[in-house]
Design a protein around this motif. Structure first.
Motif, PDB file in Angstrom:
ATOM      1  N   TYR A  27       0.909  -1.178   0.020  1.00  0.00           N
ATOM      2  CA  TYR A  27      -0.180  -0.111  -0.164  1.00  0.00           C
ATOM      3  C   TYR A  27       0.738   1.434  -0.131  1.00  0.00           C
ATOM      4  O   TYR A  27       0.430   2.191   0.142  1.00  0.00           O
ATOM      5  CB  TYR A  27      -0.901   0.155   1.259  1.00  0.00           C
ATOM      6  CG  TYR A  27      -2.444  -0.380   1.012  1.00  0.00           C
ATOM      7  CD1 TYR A  27      -2.589  -1.923   0.799  1.00  0.00           C
ATOM      8  CD2 TYR A  27      -3.643   0.299   1.271  1.00  0.00           C
ATOM      9  CE1 TYR A  27      -3.889  -2.528   0.591  1.00  0.00           C
ATOM     10  CE2 TYR A  27      -4.616   0.050   1.050  1.00  0.00           C
ATOM     11  CZ  TYR A  27      -4.821  -1.621   0.820  1.00  0.00           C
ATOM     12  OH  TYR A  27      -6.133  -2.139   0.371  1.00  0.00           O
ATOM     13  N   GLN A  62     -15.353  -1.390   7.976  1.00  0.00           N
ATOM     14  CA  GLN A  62     -14.270  -1.991   7.134  1.00  0.00           C
ATOM     15  C   GLN A  62     -13.179  -1.318   6.785  1.00  0.00           C
ATOM     16  O   GLN A  62     -12.606  -1.098   5.572  1.00  0.00           O
ATOM     17  CB  GLN A  62     -15.078  -2.931   5.939  1.00  0.00           C
ATOM     18  CG  GLN A  62     -16.085  -3.762   6.553  1.00  0.00           C
ATOM     19  CD  GLN A  62     -16.841  -4.531   5.523  1.00  0.00           C
ATOM     20  OE1 GLN A  62     -18.188  -4.050   5.462  1.00  0.00           O
ATOM     21  NE2 GLN A  62     -16.387  -5.332   4.946  1.00  0.00           N
ATOM     22  N   CYS A  63     -12.587  -0.416   7.743  1.00  0.00           N
ATOM     23  CA  CYS A  63     -11.490   0.395   7.453  1.00  0.00           C
ATOM     24  C   CYS A  63     -10.028  -0.225   7.059  1.00  0.00           C
ATOM     25  O   CYS A  63      -9.273   0.378   6.561  1.00  0.00           O
ATOM     26  CB  CYS A  63     -11.329   1.301   8.564  1.00  0.00           C
ATOM     27  SG  CYS A  63     -10.764   0.554   9.871  1.00  0.00           S
ATOM     28  N   THR A  67      -5.877   3.506   5.530  1.00  0.00           N
ATOM     29  CA  THR A  67      -5.465   4.500   4.429  1.00  0.00           C
ATOM     30  C   THR A  67      -6.492   5.463   4.257  1.00  0.00           C
ATOM     31  O   THR A  67      -6.199   6.721   4.128  1.00  0.00           O
ATOM     32  CB  THR A  67      -4.833   3.780   3.168  1.00  0.00           C
ATOM     33  OG1 THR A  67      -5.663   2.819   2.699  1.00  0.00           O
ATOM     34  CG2 THR A  67      -3.281   3.155   3.469  1.00  0.00           C
ATOM     35  N   PHE A  84     -13.053  -6.037  11.733  1.00  0.00           N
ATOM     36  CA  PHE A  84     -13.030  -7.313  12.504  1.00  0.00           C
ATOM     37  C   PHE A  84     -11.529  -7.690  12.508  1.00  0.00           C
ATOM     38  O   PHE A  84     -11.064  -8.864  13.218  1.00  0.00           O
ATOM     39  CB  PHE A  84     -13.780  -8.358  12.232  1.00  0.00           C
ATOM     40  CG  PHE A  84     -13.689  -9.241  10.897  1.00  0.00           C
ATOM     41  CD1 PHE A  84     -12.815  -8.684   9.999  1.00  0.00           C
ATOM     42  CD2 PHE A  84     -14.553 -10.152  10.758  1.00  0.00           C
ATOM     43  CE1 PHE A  84     -12.655  -9.732   8.970  1.00  0.00           C
ATOM     44  CE2 PHE A  84     -14.559 -10.813   9.464  1.00  0.00           C
ATOM     45  CZ  PHE A  84     -13.456 -10.544   8.610  1.00  0.00           C
ATOM     46  N   SER A 108     -14.574  -4.774  15.637  1.00  0.00           N
ATOM     47  CA  SER A 108     -15.862  -5.386  15.650  1.00  0.00           C
ATOM     48  C   SER A 108     -16.200  -5.855  14.200  1.00  0.00           C
ATOM     49  O   SER A 108     -15.726  -5.416  13.244  1.00  0.00           O
ATOM     50  CB  SER A 108     -16.892  -4.399  16.051  1.00  0.00           C
ATOM     51  OG  SER A 108     -18.318  -5.036  15.945  1.00  0.00           O
ATOM     52  N   ILE A 129     -15.406  -0.235  -1.647  1.00  0.00           N
ATOM     53  CA  ILE A 129     -14.033  -0.901  -2.156  1.00  0.00           C
ATOM     54  C   ILE A 129     -13.618  -2.301  -1.561  1.00  0.00           C
ATOM     55  O   ILE A 129     -12.597  -2.331  -0.956  1.00  0.00           O
ATOM     56  CB  ILE A 129     -12.997   0.328  -1.983  1.00  0.00           C
ATOM     57  CG1 ILE A 129     -13.263   1.725  -2.663  1.00  0.00           C
ATOM     58  CG2 ILE A 129     -11.660   0.043  -2.835  1.00  0.00           C
ATOM     59  CD1 ILE A 129     -14.060   1.702  -4.075  1.00  0.00           C
ATOM     60  N   GLY A 130     -14.703  -3.129  -1.727  1.00  0.00           N
ATOM     61  CA  GLY A 130     -14.207  -4.584  -1.077  1.00  0.00           C
ATOM     62  C   GLY A 130     -14.741  -4.574   0.128  1.00  0.00           C
ATOM     63  O   GLY A 130     -14.313  -5.310   0.735  1.00  0.00           O
ATOM     64  N   LEU A 135     -20.196  -9.747   3.257  1.00  0.00           N
ATOM     65  CA  LEU A 135     -21.350  -9.415   4.211  1.00  0.00           C
ATOM     66  C   LEU A 135     -22.384 -10.448   3.776  1.00  0.00           C
ATOM     67  O   LEU A 135     -22.965 -10.193   2.547  1.00  0.00           O
ATOM     68  CB  LEU A 135     -21.878  -8.032   4.353  1.00  0.00           C
ATOM     69  CG  LEU A 135     -20.645  -7.193   4.928  1.00  0.00           C
ATOM     70  CD1 LEU A 135     -21.097  -5.661   5.217  1.00  0.00           C
ATOM     71  CD2 LEU A 135     -20.065  -7.543   6.187  1.00  0.00           C
TER      72      LEU A 135
END
Ligand SMILES: C[S@@+](CC[C@H](N)C(=O)[O-])C[C@H]1O[C@@H](n2cnc3c(N)ncnc32)[C@H](O)[C@@H]1O
Length: 277
Positions: A27, A62-63, A67, A84, A108, A129-130, A135
């Protein structure tokens, strides 16, 4: 993490844990450390539609390794990141600390986000973005988003298009072939892949995943059923990763487009929806 993960989440979390070391190399995180104004390509693409975030409370679901989360903070938002994967959050905390960004990171499942975040409510839920492909239940996700928003707050998502997720990405000709489910199906689809979307000499040590597609109509209907009103829905001919190898070319902010016949297929979409006052 207070709540027990669901079985498919345990499989997927092992996969994400094993991708983090590869992503830390791929990244190019030093760009954030060296230039205090550097923004991820994903957030740079969003700026035109995202509006002014200054002073807003934003939760980034979903960080991953932070970035896009740090980029949102650089746009003036007060940001909370949630994921998570403990390894992803360790990396995200380190990046935030190295770059002087004041961001709270919470471990979480998305499905348990309202209880993990306590009483906190937000002006913006940012994700994508993915993200949705991990889910199992798009209606449950939309209810989580609505629960996290203040009245009048908004969901902003740019995501891989469900048509793209349904494509066969293993062909070496230039045909676009549907192979996987377009609609959400119970149980999802199992994949085995020792590589990740970032180029690396190393292999992913937990290659099994269970992924879920959701049709565009299912996503819009879920958002509406959760009490939000659509304010933007735009389909794009570009995507921030390369899904079709040599068929694609990259622009200066990192977006990939088909070299030929790009009018054939939507690759991503942006959706914004507002929770009623
Ligand atoms: C493709 S990444 C998101 C990428 C992000 N847009 C970026 O490039 O930084 C997907 C993230 O979702 C997280 N994830 C997958 N399923 C999840 C779940 N059920 N709850 C919370 N996080 C989840 C993974 O740990 C991973 O960090």
């Amino acid at each position: 993490m207070e709540n027990e993960l669901r079985d498919f989440e345990k499989v997927n979390r092992a996969n994400w844990e094993s991708r983090v070391p590869l992503h830390l190399e791929g990244y190019q995180l030093d760009r954030f450390r060296e230039d205090p104004e550097f923004l991820s390509g994903v957030v740079r693409f969003d700026t035109a539609r995202l509006g002014d975030l200054a002073g807003l409370d934003v939760v980034h679901l979903q960080c991953h390794i932070g970035t896009d989360t740090v980029s949102l903070a650089r746009l003036g938002a007060r940001v909370t990141g949630l994921d998570f994967s403990p390894s992803a959050l360790d990396a995200a905390r380190e990046l935030a600390s190295d770059t002087g960004a004041s961001i709270e990171f919470v471990l979480s499942s998305v499905f348990d986000a309202p209880s993990a975040l306590g009483d906190k409510r937000f002006d913006v839920v940012y994700t994508g973005i993915g993200a949705l492909c991990w889910l199992s239940d798009i209606c449950a996700w939309a209810r989580v988003v609505a629960a996290l928003l203040r009245p009048g707050g908004r969901l902003y998502i740019r995501e891989g298009h469900p048509v793209l997720w349904a494509m066969d990405d293993s062909r070496d000709d230039d045909l676009l072939v549907l192979r996987y489910p377009y609609f959400e199906i119970p149980g999802g689809t199992a994949f085995y892949d020792t590589s990740t979307y970032v180029a690396s000499e190393r292999v992913v040590s937990s290659p099994d995943t269970i992924q879920f597609n959701h049709g565009l109509g299912e996503i819009v209907s879920a958002v509406m059923a959760a009490g939000m009103t659509l304010t933007q829905l735009v389909e794009h001919d570009s995507v921030p990763w390369n899904p079709f190898a040599d068929q694609m070319e990259q622009d200066e902010i990192g977006e990939w487009r088909l070299r030929e016949g790009r009018e054939r297929i939507p690759l991503t979409y942006t959706l914004e929806a507002v929770k009623a006052l």
